[in-house]
Design a protein around this motif. Sequence first.
Motif, PDB file in Angstrom:
ATOM      1  N   CYS A 178      33.261  52.144  38.742  1.00 29.52           N
ATOM      2  CA  CYS A 178      33.330  52.791  40.060  1.00 29.52           C
ATOM      3  C   CYS A 178      34.750  52.902  40.592  1.00 29.52           C
ATOM      4  O   CYS A 178      34.952  53.374  41.721  1.00 29.52           O
ATOM      5  CB  CYS A 178      32.474  52.009  41.061  1.00 29.52           C
ATOM      6  N   ASP A 179      35.727  52.445  39.808  1.00 30.26           N
ATOM      7  CA  ASP A 179      37.135  52.466  40.242  1.00 30.26           C
ATOM      8  C   ASP A 179      37.287  51.795  41.606  1.00 30.26           C
ATOM      9  O   ASP A 179      37.949  52.315  42.517  1.00 30.26           O
ATOM     10  CB  ASP A 179      37.672  53.904  40.297  1.00 30.26           C
ATOM     11  N   SER A 180      36.688  50.607  41.748  1.00 28.24           N
ATOM     12  CA  SER A 180      36.664  49.937  43.040  1.00 28.24           C
ATOM     13  C   SER A 180      36.952  48.445  42.916  1.00 28.24           C
ATOM     14  O   SER A 180      36.571  47.804  41.930  1.00 28.24           O
ATOM     15  CB  SER A 180      35.295  50.100  43.715  1.00 28.24           C
ATOM     16  N   ALA A 181      37.600  47.916  43.957  1.00 29.82           N
ATOM     17  CA  ALA A 181      37.642  46.474  44.195  1.00 29.82           C
ATOM     18  C   ALA A 181      36.687  46.222  45.351  1.00 29.82           C
ATOM     19  O   ALA A 181      36.850  46.793  46.431  1.00 29.82           O
ATOM     20  CB  ALA A 181      39.048  46.013  44.551  1.00 29.82           C
ATOM     21  N   VAL A 182      35.690  45.393  45.101  1.00 34.56           N
ATOM     22  CA  VAL A 182      34.618  45.170  46.077  1.00 34.56           C
ATOM     23  C   VAL A 182      34.723  43.750  46.613  1.00 34.56           C
ATOM     24  O   VAL A 182      34.918  42.807  45.844  1.00 34.56           O
ATOM     25  CB  VAL A 182      33.228  45.372  45.439  1.00 34.56           C
ATOM     26  N   MET A 183      34.583  43.597  47.930  1.00 36.51           N
ATOM     27  CA  MET A 183      34.611  42.269  48.535  1.00 36.51           C
ATOM     28  C   MET A 183      33.217  41.872  48.995  1.00 36.51           C
ATOM     29  O   MET A 183      32.585  42.586  49.782  1.00 36.51           O
ATOM     30  CB  MET A 183      35.599  42.228  49.695  1.00 36.51           C
ATOM     31  N   TYR A 184      32.736  40.732  48.467  1.00 42.97           N
ATOM     32  CA  TYR A 184      31.487  40.136  48.916  1.00 42.97           C
ATOM     33  C   TYR A 184      31.796  39.057  49.947  1.00 42.97           C
ATOM     34  O   TYR A 184      32.878  38.464  49.943  1.00 42.97           O
ATOM     35  CB  TYR A 184      30.744  39.442  47.771  1.00 42.97           C
ATOM     36  N   ASP A 185      30.812  38.747  50.761  1.00 44.33           N
ATOM     37  CA  ASP A 185      30.879  37.585  51.639  1.00 44.33           C
ATOM     38  C   ASP A 185      30.364  36.372  50.877  1.00 44.33           C
ATOM     39  O   ASP A 185      29.236  36.390  50.375  1.00 44.33           O
ATOM     40  CB  ASP A 185      30.040  37.807  52.894  1.00 44.33           C
ATOM     41  N   TYR A 186      31.196  35.340  50.794  1.00 43.36           N
ATOM     42  CA  TYR A 186      30.813  34.101  50.119  1.00 43.36           C
ATOM     43  C   TYR A 186      30.802  32.974  51.137  1.00 43.36           C
ATOM     44  O   TYR A 186      31.767  32.784  51.891  1.00 43.36           O
ATOM     45  CB  TYR A 186      31.808  33.790  49.004  1.00 43.36           C
ATOM     46  N   ASP A 187      29.681  32.233  51.166  1.00 46.77           N
ATOM     47  CA  ASP A 187      29.545  31.091  52.066  1.00 46.77           C
ATOM     48  C   ASP A 187      29.096  29.900  51.241  1.00 46.77           C
ATOM     49  O   ASP A 187      27.956  29.841  50.779  1.00 46.77           O
ATOM     50  CB  ASP A 187      28.534  31.394  53.163  1.00 46.77           C
ATOM     51  N   SER A 188      30.003  28.951  51.039  1.00 42.75           N
ATOM     52  CA  SER A 188      29.693  27.807  50.181  1.00 42.75           C
ATOM     53  C   SER A 188      28.628  26.902  50.777  1.00 42.75           C
ATOM     54  O   SER A 188      27.996  26.123  50.057  1.00 42.75           O
ATOM     55  CB  SER A 188      30.960  26.991  49.906  1.00 42.75           C
TER      56      SER A 188
END
Length: 370
Positions: A178-188
């Motif tokens: 997808c030619d993308s850098a994707v940011m997820y929300d991470y909650d430890s």
Amino acid sequence: MTTVPVYISGYTERSGKGIYLYDFDTTTGALLNGKVVAECAHPTFLAFHPSSQLVICVNETDEFNGDKSTGFVSAYRRDQRSGELQLINSVASHGHNPCYVSIWGHHVLVANYSSGTSSLYLLSCADGLGDALSVIDHSKMGMQATHAVPKRQEAPHAHSIDLDPMERRKAIVMDLGCDSAVMYDYDSRGNNGTGTLAMGMAPADQFKFPEGTGPRHIAFAPNMRSFAYVMGELSNELFMLELDLLNSKFHLVQRISALPPDVKAQPGWLGSEILVHPNGRYLYVTLRGHDSLSVFYIDDRTGKLSFVQNESTRGKHPRHFNFDPTGKFLLVGNQHTDTVSVFSIDATSGKLSFLHIVDHPEPACIQFWT
């Protein structure tokens, strides 16, 4: 003589057996006493837990225990004296061809290349890997492949997953398709302390590279942690990005070729690994097809890159490399010629000097135990 353990793993299509262990001489750069410490299928990427004797690998397959919808991930316990690995357990990766794994605290994060999915697992010293806590499917989340390079960008392809180095609250995924850098929300601590991984739908959660880039891996500067560098596998380009964590955005700072200034990328050439030297002054990348390593100086004020050197790896298809713990040596695995090349690093200029080469079957990942 001072030696440190180094694990080398890779593909098992021809003569590779799984995960190997060597003693690395930090004075001479010699690789000694190589042996198989875990036989398994296609352990193409390794990660070590920083405060235990746990080793995690992705097994880059499209089947697990008869289930043809997934590859798998394995947890090993390392013997502190011998370095031998004992399998604790393996679990489904929830996608075909898992290709990357990272660890933070009690969590393991996995990218599945062919399926375009990412997974989060709970990790236990006693029991190894638990079932997946979260699975994110880029296609189901509405991400579209660019088709700029039709044979490689026909669908989403998650190629790596890393946590942001500042607050560890964003997981950053490079999607080659997808030619993308994707940011997820991470909650430890989310979900009653077990942890969560979630993908937002806001445009800010994605950075779009030029079509045909094929982002593969990301590396952050150790002393300027908002500065990130991305290898474009398909375009053989480097992108310097600045991470705005507050607004979940990347800003483009610089785009340059990963090849020498007088060399134009050819069809079939593929950028591969990208790492910043521990001193923060130099960035190194490997280039398959051109079969070389490029070195770049990092400006200590702006973070921008300038070309320093390009050096042959003395083998074909250099997939991965790493620095030894002293920072004086670089080891690179030549997958298609079954060798590992060792270079010394000049502390002042960052330049590489070839030392020697050793036989090793199908290398794909090199990780030092520290």
